[in-house]
Scaffold this motif. Structure first.
Motif, PDB file in Angstrom:
ATOM      1  N   ASP A  18       0.816  -1.218   0.000  1.00 26.82           N
ATOM      2  CA  ASP A  18       0.000   0.000   0.000  1.00 26.82           C
ATOM      3  C   ASP A  18       0.848   1.266   0.000  1.00 26.82           C
ATOM      4  OD1 ASP A  18      -2.315  -1.459  -0.104  1.00 26.82           O
ATOM      5  OD2 ASP A  18      -2.757  -1.278   2.031  1.00 26.82           O
ATOM      6  N   GLY A  22      -0.650   2.655  -3.047  1.00 21.85           N
ATOM      7  CA  GLY A  22      -1.765   3.437  -2.533  1.00 21.85           C
ATOM      8  C   GLY A  22      -1.668   4.907  -2.881  1.00 21.85           C
ATOM      9  N   PRO A  23      -2.549   5.723  -2.297  1.00 21.27           N
ATOM     10  CA  PRO A  23      -2.537   7.165  -2.572  1.00 21.27           C
ATOM     11  C   PRO A  23      -1.172   7.770  -2.251  1.00 21.27           C
ATOM     12  CG  PRO A  23      -4.455   6.548  -1.284  1.00 21.27           C
ATOM     13  CD  PRO A  23      -3.571   5.333  -1.358  1.00 21.27           C
ATOM     14  N   SER A  44      -4.423  -3.240  -0.766  1.00 20.32           N
ATOM     15  CA  SER A  44      -5.781  -3.079  -0.242  1.00 20.32           C
ATOM     16  C   SER A  44      -6.766  -2.734  -1.353  1.00 20.32           C
ATOM     17  CB  SER A  44      -5.817  -1.955   0.800  1.00 20.32           C
ATOM     18  OG  SER A  44      -5.040  -2.294   1.908  1.00 20.32           O
ATOM     19  N   ASP A  45      -6.312  -1.914  -2.313  1.00 17.32           N
ATOM     20  CA  ASP A  45      -7.192  -1.454  -3.378  1.00 17.32           C
ATOM     21  C   ASP A  45      -6.867  -2.098  -4.722  1.00 17.32           C
ATOM     22  OD1 ASP A  45      -9.146   0.308  -4.631  1.00 17.32           O
ATOM     23  OD2 ASP A  45      -7.416   1.376  -5.447  1.00 17.32           O
ATOM     24  N   CYS A  46      -5.579  -2.300  -4.998  1.00 14.04           N
ATOM     25  CA  CYS A  46      -5.176  -2.819  -6.297  1.00 14.04           C
ATOM     26  C   CYS A  46      -3.734  -3.317  -6.212  1.00 14.04           C
ATOM     27  CB  CYS A  46      -5.295  -1.737  -7.359  1.00 14.04           C
ATOM     28  SG  CYS A  46      -4.251  -0.300  -7.039  1.00 14.04           S
ATOM     29  N   ASP A  47      -3.267  -3.906  -7.310  1.00 13.86           N
ATOM     30  CA  ASP A  47      -1.863  -4.300  -7.372  1.00 13.86           C
ATOM     31  C   ASP A  47      -1.112  -3.291  -8.245  1.00 13.86           C
ATOM     32  OD1 ASP A  47      -2.057  -5.052 -10.148  1.00 13.86           O
ATOM     33  OD2 ASP A  47      -2.765  -7.034  -9.560  1.00 13.86           O
ATOM     34  N   GLN A  50      -2.205  -2.857 -11.861  1.00 14.88           N
ATOM     35  CA  GLN A  50      -3.400  -2.028 -12.002  1.00 14.88           C
ATOM     36  C   GLN A  50      -3.059  -0.547 -11.870  1.00 14.88           C
ATOM     37  OE1 GLN A  50      -5.487  -4.138  -8.920  1.00 14.88           O
ATOM     38  NE2 GLN A  50      -6.880  -5.094 -10.392  1.00 14.88           N
ATOM     39  N   VAL A  51      -2.137  -0.225 -10.961  1.00 15.51           N
ATOM     40  CA  VAL A  51      -1.677   1.164 -10.838  1.00 15.51           C
ATOM     41  C   VAL A  51      -1.068   1.607 -12.162  1.00 15.51           C
ATOM     42  CG1 VAL A  51       0.017   2.673  -9.718  1.00 15.51           C
ATOM     43  CG2 VAL A  51      -1.314   1.069  -8.347  1.00 15.51           C
ATOM     44  N   ARG A  54      -3.646   2.279 -14.801  1.00 17.28           N
ATOM     45  CA  ARG A  54      -4.361   3.537 -14.553  1.00 17.28           C
ATOM     46  C   ARG A  54      -3.486   4.766 -14.817  1.00 17.28           C
ATOM     47  NH1 ARG A  54      -6.685   1.765  -8.649  1.00 17.28           N
ATOM     48  NH2 ARG A  54      -7.988   0.048  -9.381  1.00 17.28           N
TER      49      ARG A  54
END
Length: 145
Positions: A18, A22-23, A44-47, A50-51, A54
């Motif tokens: 994360d 993460g952010p 927690s949100d993506c791997d 995926q980052v 995006r």
């Protein structure tokens, strides 16, 4: 960190993933990973793949020295190398940090560390009279009896 069974790539703590995915992670700076399996770490949100899909700045490199070279060539970007591995990988990562600051004067390079230690095998079971242990299995590149 001392952990249980599993390679460091497979058991990287969620909090570490994360920090990079993460952010404020790869969205605002480059995050370099040492090998492809690290890209699929589930956060927690993506791997990290995926980052990257995006639009996040995730690159795959072979070594910390490759990440350092990217930092040297891109002084306007902060380059973070995701250092995942057994304790045997720590010296190369430390040398990259030392080289960045002391030898090259690179200030835009850092390392997100997730090294793990493999505890040495305990010889007590082998010394017992009722011993049935015939061998200790461990990663050959990090194990020394």
């Amino acid at each position: 960190m001392v952990h249980g069974p599993g390679c460091p790539v497979c058991v990287t703590p969620l909090e570490q993933i994360d920090k990079g995915a993460g952010p404020g992670g790869a969205a605002g700076r480059d995050l370099h990973v040492i090998r492809r399996p690290c890209c699929a770490f589930p956060g927690s949100d993506c791997d990290l793949l995926q980052v990257r899909a995006r639009g996040g700045a995730v690159r795959i490199v072979y070594s910390p020295l490759d990440a350092l070279e990217l930092a040297r060539k891109n002084p306007d970007k902060h380059v973070v190398f995701f250092a995942v591995g057994f304790e045997t990988t720590a010296p190369a990562n430390a040398m990259a940090v030392l080289g960045a600051r002391k030898q090259l004067g690179v200030q835009n390079f850092s390392v997100l560390v997730s090294h793990v230690t493999v505890p040495p095998a305990d010889g007590r079971p082998a010394r017992r009279a009722d011993n049935r242990v015939q061998a200790f299995l461990a990663a050959g590149h990090v194990f020394a009896p």
